[in-house]
Design a protein around this motif. Structure first.
Motif, PDB file in Angstrom:
ATOM      1  N   VAL A   1     -10.236   9.482   2.364  1.00 14.42           N
ATOM      2  CA  VAL A   1      -9.386   8.350   2.741  1.00 14.42           C
ATOM      3  C   VAL A   1      -7.980   8.582   2.186  1.00 14.42           C
ATOM      4  N   PRO A   2      -6.939   8.501   3.022  1.00 18.15           N
ATOM      5  CA  PRO A   2      -5.570   8.621   2.503  1.00 18.15           C
ATOM      6  C   PRO A   2      -5.266   7.505   1.507  1.00 18.15           C
ATOM      7  N   PRO A   3      -4.419   7.772   0.511  1.00 17.09           N
ATOM      8  CA  PRO A   3      -4.137   6.745  -0.502  1.00 17.09           C
ATOM      9  C   PRO A   3      -3.636   5.433   0.081  1.00 17.09           C
ATOM     10  N   SER A   4      -2.702   5.501   1.031  1.00 16.41           N
ATOM     11  CA  SER A   4      -2.152   4.268   1.587  1.00 16.41           C
ATOM     12  C   SER A   4      -3.215   3.475   2.339  1.00 16.41           C
TER      13      SER A   4
ATOM     14  N   ALA B   1       0.813  -1.221   0.000  1.00 20.41           N
ATOM     15  CA  ALA B   1       0.000   0.000   0.000  1.00 20.41           C
ATOM     16  C   ALA B   1       0.843   1.266   0.000  1.00 20.41           C
ATOM     17  N   THR B   2       2.084   1.185   0.422  1.00 19.48           N
ATOM     18  CA  THR B   2       2.939   2.375   0.492  1.00 19.48           C
ATOM     19  C   THR B   2       3.843   2.521  -0.720  1.00 19.48           C
TER      20      THR B   2
ATOM     21  N   VAL C   1      -7.935  -2.445   0.303  1.00 19.10           N
ATOM     22  CA  VAL C   1      -8.147  -3.210  -0.930  1.00 19.10           C
ATOM     23  C   VAL C   1      -7.276  -4.463  -0.942  1.00 19.10           C
ATOM     24  N   ILE C   2      -6.017  -4.321  -0.546  1.00 15.83           N
ATOM     25  CA  ILE C   2      -5.090  -5.453  -0.578  1.00 15.83           C
ATOM     26  C   ILE C   2      -5.454  -6.484   0.486  1.00 15.83           C
ATOM     27  N   VAL C   3      -5.929  -6.040   1.650  1.00 22.35           N
ATOM     28  CA  VAL C   3      -6.387  -6.992   2.662  1.00 22.35           C
ATOM     29  C   VAL C   3      -7.575  -7.798   2.132  1.00 22.35           C
TER      30      VAL C   3
END
Length: 449
Positions: free
Chosen positions: A121-124, A87-88, A130-132
């Motif tokens: 919502v912050p991008p990270s 995410a980062t 989404v990835i979770v």
């Protein structure tokens, strides 16, 4: 109604269509007198069902996967590690000028959308969720919405995996998105549409297969081990021992036995005298036994084993999550491998979704493409970067004013020029840190004084 009775539908998933793929218009229910006529009808018309819908087992699997995230420390540890790492990673937008020329784009709506995908919502944090979803449920979905209040004119909104399913055709190709809403009936959205989504392999359909189902036995074993240890600590004595009563001791009455048990229970568990020493009577002895010794249950080893199994299931070196001991050198090597061999394929799949689904929506007809800036995660320390860049350029690469700004020092006049040492020449030494042998002299001549 007999099960062989057919009923046509017009525009719903699961509609009846003919051999050419055209929907059969709705008709009144028709009953076949026997199965042979039903078989004849099916052989002649070739009726098939696009998708039978979402089985109830899928909803049960979704709920079970959510409980695993909440109750299994090993899964949360590994999944959160991967999600935070992915995410980062910043997403960059480039323009393909020619086969040998690329130009980074920062002012296009596509680049602005990736830098700030959601207003609240912050991008990270958005990509973390989404990835979770992807790692837990093996599917994810993001809706692309126009938004005049953002700099890009667009917005990305996550659709939780528990509220979406992918409906497939006979070839297991995605045909519809089934979106569940708490404010009304479910929506069936035909594909392609204004959505970004991906799913893993499934033996039937295109809804993915949750890794929680594959790891079910391992996680169940860990759950039972934790429950057993809790029972031991809650009910067992704080030392593994038994009480021996001499055979020649007076026979216990029921009242005397219950009294002794009540008194001894006060020294166990959370009794009022827990941790104290009980007073034994009638020649009783407290004898230590080796069975169920807490040291021999290998509690820590069992937890590390579960961590290692979960990490291996997600193709992550167990050393990175503390499941195995590591050294500084191999941890650094594993960190380099994380973004190449471990999660490199995941980065590529996310990148493919953005390029094939998001670019045509936000930047149609352009030569723009999206690429993950993985290099930002692979950079070494400041000392390593300085040595590498100085060697690669063959000369100092930083202005004195830039060096002062790194240390938060004020600007000084005359420091905005690049200083090149006299021993560094173009075509000469490769780096200011290199040394060169003295120039060779003609035969018979000595070194000049």
């Amino acid at each position: 109604m007999p099960w062989w009775r057919r009923r046509g539908k017009t525009s719903e998933p699961g509609q009846v269509i003919d051999q050419n793929g055209a929907p059969v218009l709705a008709k009144a229910a028709e009953a076949f007198p026997d199965l042979s006529q039903l078989g004849t009808y099916l052989a002649a018309n070739g009726i098939r069902v696009v998708d039978p819908g979402i089985p109830l087992s899928n909803y049960a699997g979704t709920a079970a996967a959510m409980r695993v995230w909440e109750t299994q420390p090993s899964v949360r540890k590994v999944v959160d590690y991967i999600a935070r790492a992915l995410a980062t990673i910043p997403w960059h937008v480039y323009e393909r000028v020619s086969d040998t020329d690329r130009r980074r784009v920062t002012d296009h709506p596509l680049a602005l959308l990736l830098s700030n995908p959601a207003p609240a919502v912050p991008p990270s944090r958005l990509w973390h969720s989404v990835i979770v979803d992807w790692l837990i449920h093996d599917r994810w979905c993001v809706q692309v919405l126009p938004n005049a209040d953002t700099a890009s004119g667009w917005e990305l909104r996550r659709k939780p995996a528990r509220r979406m399913h992918v409906l497939a055709d006979d070839d297991d190709q995605p045909a519809f998105l089934y979106l569940i809403s708490s404010r009304g009936p479910a929506q069936v959205v035909p594909l392609p549409g204004p959505y970004l989504f991906d799913h893993g392999y499934a033996s039937v359909g295109a809804d993915g297969t949750s890794p929680m189902e594959t790891m079910q036995q391992i996680l169940a074993e860990q759950t039972e081990a934790v429950e057993w240890r809790r029972s031991v600590w809650r009910n067992g004595a704080r030392v593994p021992a038994v009480i021996e009563r001499p055979a020649e001791a007076p026979k216990w009455s029921k009242t005397a036995k219950e009294r002794f048990q009540a008194a001894f229970n006060a020294f166990m568990g959370r009794g009022s005298q827990a941790g104290g020493t009980p007073i034994l009577e009638d020649g009783m002895k407290l004898v230590t036994v080796t069975a169920f010794n807490p040291k021999d249950t290998q509690d820590i080893e069992g937890r590390k084993l579960t961590d290692a199994e979960v990490a291996s299931s997600y193709h992550i070196p167990p050393e990175l999550v503390g499941a195995r001991e590591g050294t500084f050198s191999n941890l650094d090597a594993f960190r380099q491998m994380l973004y190449t061999h471990s999660v490199g394929p995941d980065i590529t799949m996310l990148q493919d979704v953005l390029n094939t689904m998001l670019v045509p929506i936000v930047a149609p007809g352009t030569n723009l493409y999206i690429e993950a800036n993985v290099e930002s995660k692979l950079r070494g320390s400041f000392t390593e970067q300085a040595t590498l860049l100085q060697t690669a350029t063959g000369a100092p690469y930083m202005l004195r004013s830039e060096a002062r700004s790194v240390q938060n020092l004020p600007f000084v006049e005359g420091t905005d020029e690049l200083v090149t040492p006299l021993n560094v020449l173009v075509g000469g030494l490769a780096s200011p840190t290199d040394t060169a042998p003295p120039p060779s002299l003609p035969k018979g001549q000595g070194r000049p004084e």
